[in-house]
Scaffold this active site. Structure first.
Site, short mmCIF file in Angstrom:
data_model
loop_
_atom_site.label_atom_id
_atom_site.label_comp_id
_atom_site.label_asym_id
_atom_site.label_seq_id
_atom_site.Cartn_x
_atom_site.Cartn_y
_atom_site.Cartn_z
N ASP A 1 24.62 36.52 -46.15
CA ASP A 1 24.49 35.02 -46.29
C ASP A 1 23.55 34.40 -45.79
O ASP A 1 23.29 33.17 -45.57
CB ASP A 1 25.90 34.33 -45.85
CG ASP A 1 26.94 34.76 -47.10
OD1 ASP A 1 26.65 34.83 -48.22
OD2 ASP A 1 28.27 34.81 -46.65
N ASP B 1 28.98 36.92 -54.49
CA ASP B 1 28.30 35.79 -54.12
C ASP B 1 26.78 36.17 -53.41
O ASP B 1 25.95 34.81 -53.64
CB ASP B 1 28.93 35.74 -52.70
CG ASP B 1 30.43 35.73 -52.82
OD1 ASP B 1 31.01 36.58 -53.40
OD2 ASP B 1 31.12 34.97 -51.98
N1 GLY Z 1 30.73 33.32 -49.92
C1 GLY Z 1 31.80 33.34 -49.64
C2 GLY Z 1 33.06 32.57 -50.30
O1 GLY Z 1 32.72 31.83 -51.18
O2 GLY Z 1 34.17 32.28 -49.67
#
Ligand code: GLY
Length: 385
Positions: free
Chosen positions: A102, A163
């Protein structure tokens, strides 16, 4: 939403403007409280606590400040966003919870957005430093970027999650600005492995997928935040729609566009009557919680898909019409206007139902993507991704 409402662009424009002004003023009213911290990922009773820059979500607040600045040109937003750069630099230097893919979310909406808006070379370098850190998570044998945890953690080794499609733009951009193809090559390999494994034949998606990092063999798909391994976590599907549409803008690979459309069609076909999805698309009616944040992400994906397909394409019109109808519902029935003590913007999201996190709460990415959609429709947002 009735078709005639959609055709009345003046009425819609006014609705978007009022909704954006509400969100921007809420962001302004949060500046003093968050001057030495960041909103928690999800609210508690619709109020965000203040935390340090340690989670994957800090930068959504930066993104909201930058969107507010772009719309109002009020320096108070710019100053608040610029003020955080040393904090993001420090996070890289001291490796504070940087063991995550992330880094894309974190540095696109902070340092990269900062650079795009102000031209700051320091911000640009910070975003490039984050791209270098993200590259450390790449496994050559399997062609994937590990999502979570230490690279030698047996629970997390070789695991990708959908994600990550939203994190790849940091690498594509790093190649654009440095001329070094290595970032794009890694992004392309990860993208290819993701499309092969995370997207199922029925156009649903796995949340996560394991690879053998020595042989590169795909092993199995499992969920982390969805209802079950074989269900379709709503936010994962939304990350996929937007992430694949964004991947097309960097790769011009029509396969990405087609995959984004497959996911979009499934998403749209599994919405309840008010068009705001449940937290897992396995639910289409009943008492389970909605995830307004998944809708906010999907709206941005649908708007981008629509613009990529062009005005003469029937699917483009369908995606735009659905996106506007979903956004109108969010504006009318999902904002914190009805709860003045809330410091959030978009109500009724779910962070992680299986682990009891942020259920029927505001989420900071839900707030951000809601604002991004409004800023895009009003023509003041720029593409940060
Ligand atoms: N990227 C983590 C979520 O969407 O919770």
């Amino acid at each position: 939403m009735k078709q005639q409402n959609l055709a009345d662009s003046q009425t819609l424009h006014k609705i978007w403007e009022d909704a954006y002004n509400y969100a921007i003023e809420k962001t302004r009213s949060n500046i003093a409280f968050f001057s030495d911290g960041y909103p928690a990922p999800a609210s508690t009773h619709n109020v965000y606590a203040k935390i340090a820059n340690t989670d994957w979500t800090s930068s959504f607040y930066n993104g909201m400040l930058w969107l507010s600045y772009l719309h109002t040109k009020d320096d108070v937003f710019k100053a608040a966003a610029e003020h955080t750069l040393p904090d993001y630099q420090q996070r890289i230097k001291q490796r504070i919870n940087t063991g995550t893919h992330d880094l894309g979310f974190l540095y696109i909406l902070s340092a990269k957005a900062h650079y795009l808006i102000t031209g700051s070379e320091e911000a640009k370098q910070t975003a490039l430093d984050a791209a270098d850190l993200l590259m450390e998570r790449y496994s050559q044998a399997s062609g994937i970027i590990q999502a979570w945890g230490d690279l030698d953690d047996p629970q997390q080794r070789g695991r990708i999650i959908i994600d990550c499609l939203m994190n790849l733009p940091l690498l594509f951009w790093a190649t654009e600005v440095t001329g070094n193809a290595v970032y794009k090559d890694v992004a392309l390999n990860h993208l290819s492995q993701s499309r092969k494994t995370l997207i199922r034949a029925d156009n649903t998606t796995f949340h996560t997928y394991y690879f053998n990092t020595e042989t590169g063999t795909p092993i199995r798909g499992v969920t982390a935040q969805g209802y079950s391994d074989d269900s379709c976590w709503a936010r994962g599907q939304a990350w996929g729609i937007y992430g694949l549409a964004l991947a097309y803008t960097y790769t011009h690979d029509t396969g990405c566009l087609k995959d984004a459309m497959r996911l979009a069609d499934y998403f749209l076909a599994h919405l309840p009557d008010d068009l705001i999805c449940y937290w897992d698309l396995i639910f289409t009616e009943g008492d389970e919680e909605r995830d307004s944040s998944a809708c906010a992400i999907a709206i941005n994906g649908l708007l981008l898909l629509s613009s990529l397909l062009g005005v003469h394409d029937a699917k483009a019109l369908e995606y735009r019409t659905k996106a506007l109808a979903m956004l109108l519902e969010l504006c009318r029935n999902y904002t914190s206007a009805s709860i003045p003590h809330s410091n959030g913007i978009l109500l009724h999201a779910v962070y992680g139902k299986p682990n009891g996190a942020g259920i029927d709460e505001c989420t900071i990415w839900g707030d951000y993507f809601y604002m991004e959609a409004l800023g895009t429709l009003l023509g003041t947002a720029i593409q940060f991704w």
